[in-house]
Design a protein around this motif. Structure first.
Motif, PDB file in Angstrom:
ATOM      1  N   ILE A  39     -54.737  26.225 -54.041  1.00 28.17           N
ATOM      2  CA  ILE A  39     -53.561  26.300 -53.587  1.00 28.17           C
ATOM      3  C   ILE A  39     -53.686  25.781 -52.104  1.00 28.17           C
ATOM      4  N   ILE A  40     -54.777  25.072 -51.303  1.00 22.87           N
ATOM      5  CA  ILE A  40     -53.921  24.195 -50.161  1.00 22.87           C
ATOM      6  C   ILE A  40     -53.771  22.892 -50.530  1.00 22.87           C
ATOM      7  N   SER A  41     -54.640  22.269 -51.339  1.00 21.06           N
ATOM      8  CA  SER A  41     -54.403  20.912 -51.922  1.00 21.06           C
ATOM      9  C   SER A  41     -53.315  20.105 -52.221  1.00 21.06           C
ATOM     10  N   PRO A  42     -52.578  20.977 -53.240  1.00 16.60           N
ATOM     11  CA  PRO A  42     -50.739  19.987 -53.014  1.00 16.60           C
ATOM     12  C   PRO A  42     -50.548  20.258 -51.762  1.00 16.60           C
ATOM     13  N   LYS A  43     -50.621  20.887 -50.466  1.00 19.19           N
ATOM     14  CA  LYS A  43     -50.288  21.216 -48.535  1.00 19.19           C
ATOM     15  C   LYS A  43     -50.694  20.123 -48.325  1.00 19.19           C
ATOM     16  N   ARG A  44     -51.823  18.841 -48.549  1.00 18.02           N
ATOM     17  CA  ARG A  44     -52.206  17.831 -47.847  1.00 18.02           C
ATOM     18  C   ARG A  44     -50.888  16.844 -47.738  1.00 18.02           C
ATOM     19  N   LEU A  45     -50.761  16.498 -46.632  1.00 15.34           N
ATOM     20  CA  LEU A  45     -49.558  15.144 -46.091  1.00 15.34           C
ATOM     21  C   LEU A  45     -50.450  14.195 -46.408  1.00 15.34           C
ATOM     22  N   ASN A  46     -50.892  13.435 -45.779  1.00 10.69           N
ATOM     23  CA  ASN A  46     -51.903  12.447 -46.550  1.00 10.69           C
ATOM     24  C   ASN A  46     -53.659  12.872 -46.404  1.00 10.69           C
ATOM     25  N   VAL A  47     -54.404  11.546 -46.930  1.00 11.57           N
ATOM     26  CA  VAL A  47     -56.027  12.000 -46.650  1.00 11.57           C
ATOM     27  C   VAL A  47     -56.506  11.726 -45.171  1.00 11.57           C
ATOM     28  N   ASN A  48     -55.873  11.348 -44.123  1.00  9.39           N
ATOM     29  CA  ASN A  48     -55.855  11.369 -42.560  1.00  9.39           C
ATOM     30  C   ASN A  48     -55.188  12.121 -41.410  1.00  9.39           C
ATOM     31  N   ALA A  49     -54.835  13.860 -42.456  1.00  9.64           N
ATOM     32  CA  ALA A  49     -54.045  14.274 -42.418  1.00  9.64           C
ATOM     33  C   ALA A  49     -54.522  15.677 -42.162  1.00  9.64           C
ATOM     34  N   PRO A  50     -56.109  16.557 -41.789  1.00  5.29           N
ATOM     35  CA  PRO A  50     -56.766  17.038 -41.871  1.00  5.29           C
ATOM     36  C   PRO A  50     -56.223  18.570 -42.263  1.00  5.29           C
ATOM     37  N   PHE A  51     -56.517  19.606 -42.450  1.00  5.90           N
ATOM     38  CA  PHE A  51     -56.350  21.024 -42.662  1.00  5.90           C
ATOM     39  C   PHE A  51     -58.509  21.206 -41.914  1.00  5.90           C
ATOM     40  N   ILE A  52     -57.709  22.423 -40.887  1.00  8.80           N
ATOM     41  CA  ILE A  52     -58.469  22.384 -39.686  1.00  8.80           C
ATOM     42  C   ILE A  52     -59.326  24.309 -39.906  1.00  8.80           C
ATOM     43  N   PHE A  53     -59.366  25.019 -40.597  1.00 12.94           N
ATOM     44  CA  PHE A  53     -60.139  25.634 -41.223  1.00 12.94           C
ATOM     45  C   PHE A  53     -61.213  26.767 -39.101  1.00 12.94           C
ATOM     46  N   LEU A  54     -60.560  27.167 -39.064  1.00 14.93           N
ATOM     47  CA  LEU A  54     -60.644  28.406 -38.246  1.00 14.93           C
ATOM     48  C   LEU A  54     -61.451  29.682 -37.895  1.00 14.93           C
ATOM     49  N   VAL A  55     -62.601  29.689 -37.887  1.00 15.61           N
ATOM     50  CA  VAL A  55     -63.635  30.520 -38.574  1.00 15.61           C
ATOM     51  C   VAL A  55     -64.504  31.093 -38.192  1.00 15.61           C
ATOM     52  N   ASP A  56     -63.975  32.845 -37.996  1.00 14.84           N
ATOM     53  CA  ASP A  56     -64.728  33.621 -36.957  1.00 14.84           C
ATOM     54  C   ASP A  56     -66.613  32.882 -37.333  1.00 14.84           C
ATOM     55  N   ASP A  57     -67.064  33.334 -35.712  1.00 19.26           N
ATOM     56  CA  ASP A  57     -68.224  33.350 -36.170  1.00 19.26           C
ATOM     57  C   ASP A  57     -69.739  33.596 -36.007  1.00 19.26           C
ATOM     58  N   VAL A  58     -69.515  34.851 -37.072  1.00 19.91           N
ATOM     59  CA  VAL A  58     -70.247  35.637 -36.803  1.00 19.91           C
ATOM     60  C   VAL A  58     -70.190  35.008 -38.704  1.00 19.91           C
ATOM     61  N   PHE A  59     -69.932  34.083 -39.475  1.00 22.03           N
ATOM     62  CA  PHE A  59     -70.175  33.621 -40.674  1.00 22.03           C
ATOM     63  C   PHE A  59     -70.839  32.548 -40.405  1.00 22.03           C
ATOM     64  N   LYS A  60     -71.559  31.907 -39.378  1.00 20.92           N
ATOM     65  CA  LYS A  60     -72.148  30.537 -39.522  1.00 20.92           C
ATOM     66  C   LYS A  60     -73.485  30.548 -39.611  1.00 20.92           C
ATOM     67  N   GLY A  61     -73.980  29.730 -41.087  1.00 27.82           N
ATOM     68  CA  GLY A  61     -74.896  29.946 -41.528  1.00 27.82           C
ATOM     69  C   GLY A  61     -75.391  31.037 -42.027  1.00 27.82           C
ATOM     70  N   ASN A  62     -73.737  31.646 -42.871  1.00 23.97           N
ATOM     71  CA  ASN A  62     -73.717  32.540 -44.011  1.00 23.97           C
ATOM     72  C   ASN A  62     -72.897  31.838 -45.192  1.00 23.97           C
TER      73      ASN A  62
END
Length: 360
Positions: free
Chosen positions: A25-48
């Protein structure tokens, strides 16, 4: 007569395991290789690893783990935006929020503020955002808030608790995967589910009600009754239905508004830091005079699931603290108007609000 022309989430995927489609879903939305996707993830999933190993990282993409123990703040949005802008060499391809309402609201706010100048607190209100947000995706791991579908992201600022309500706020893409809710603790499942139930009651009994909001509200309310009062639902069925109830409940208030419980719980949250779901439950428990049928049913649900609703949280407050809560609450004019009509100020005085808060 002017009718609201409001935005809906343009793309949504629903289904168990649909989280696995995130990369495609997100791959076609990448602007260029130097423009990252940032994932904001609930820290309850850290290590999950069950969840985190499926986050499709490439190039300079980053995962930022964020605690949802406190309600999202404007200052938190500002520091996240600063961090993201400083580390993204050629722009940001998108923000992906994975978590409950707190994380989803942060993802919406961050995606807006990357493209808008100044501080997040200056955008708390209605239709103050000038520039479209960067591409943003919502992946709820908790069902009930409706944050995945709403045009607001509720933030606590230095002076108020109020959303950034704008046409640029809704996600560009939502992934509804009920499997992601499998490890939610029972109390949190209930409190957040009740946020959805209360959305329905406030929408369906409000003065802003129309056929659009009623159709979504009726569906969400029916689902809530099946989930919280029914007896024969499988675990999977309950997860699927609550995710749908959350979506429909959010849609119901998109074209109407919430009411007394939300207006008062914002006050609790601003002063005491009470989390939104449990705050709504604490308030709603005392609102029998405004929502007699809804509160009676709520009490049945609490009893059936043996859930603890805190009391006495306002017992030690002084007059100035009550005043702060009352000021926040009274500032939410559209909510009161929906609940009680144009003349709501004759019904809801400062004394009335104080007496209600004292019961909590």
């Amino acid at each position: 007569m002017s009718y609201r022309n409001f935005p809906m989430v343009p793309r949504v995927v629903f289904g168990r395991g649909s989280f696995n489609q995130l990369e495609e879903i997100i791959s076609p939305k990448r602007l260029n290789v130097n423009a990252p996707f940032i994932f904001l993830v609930d820290d309850v999933f850290k290590g999950n690893a069950w969840l985190t190993s499926r986050i499709p990282l490439a190039y300079d993409d980053k995962v930022l783990y964020i605690s949802a123990n406190e309600e999202p703040k404007t200052s938190q949005v500002d520091s996240l935006v600063e961090e993201i802008i400083l580390t993204s060499r050629q722009g940001t391809s998108g923000i992906i929020g994975i978590g409950g309402g707190t994380i989803l609201d942060l993802a919406k706010a961050v995606s807006i503020m990357i493209n808008n100048e100044g501080e997040a607190k200056n955008y708390q209100g209605w239709d103050l955002v000038k520039n479209p947000a960067v591409y943003h995706v919502g992946v709820p791991t908790l069902s009930g808030t409706g944050a995945e579908v709403s045009r607001t992201c509720v933030l606590t600022g230095p002076e108020k608790k109020l959303g950034i309500n704008s046409d640029y706020t809704p996600f560009d893409q939502v992934i509804l995967d009920p499997e992601l809710t499998k490890d939610v603790p029972k109390n949190q499942w209930f409190y957040t589910g009740m946020d959805c139930y209360i959305h329905c009651v406030e929408s369906l009994t409000g003065t802003f009600l129309n056929a659009f909001s009623r159709s979504y509200g009726d569906m969400a309310l029916q689902l809530c009754k099946e989930i919280f009062l029914g007896d024969n639902l499988s675990v999977n069925d309950a997860q699927d239905k609550l995710m749908m109830a959350s979506w429909h409940g959010g849609m119901s208030i998109a074209y109407s508004q919430v009411g007394v419980a939300h207006a008062m719980s914002y006050g609790l949250s601003y002063l005491l830091g009470t989390k939104h779901g449990i705050g709504n439950c604490i308030v709603f428990d005392q609102l029998g005079e405004f929502y007699p049928e809804g509160v009676a049913l709520f009490k049945d649900m609490v009893k059936k699931h043996d859930i603890y609703i805190p009391t006495g949280i306002c017992a030690h407050l002084d007059d100035s603290e009550f005043d702060k809560m009352i000021n926040i609450s009274l500032g939410l004019v559209p909510l009161w108007e929906n609940a009680l009509g144009k003349n709501w100020q004759k019904i809801i005085t400062r004394e009335k609000l104080k007496s209600l808060y004292k019961k909590m």
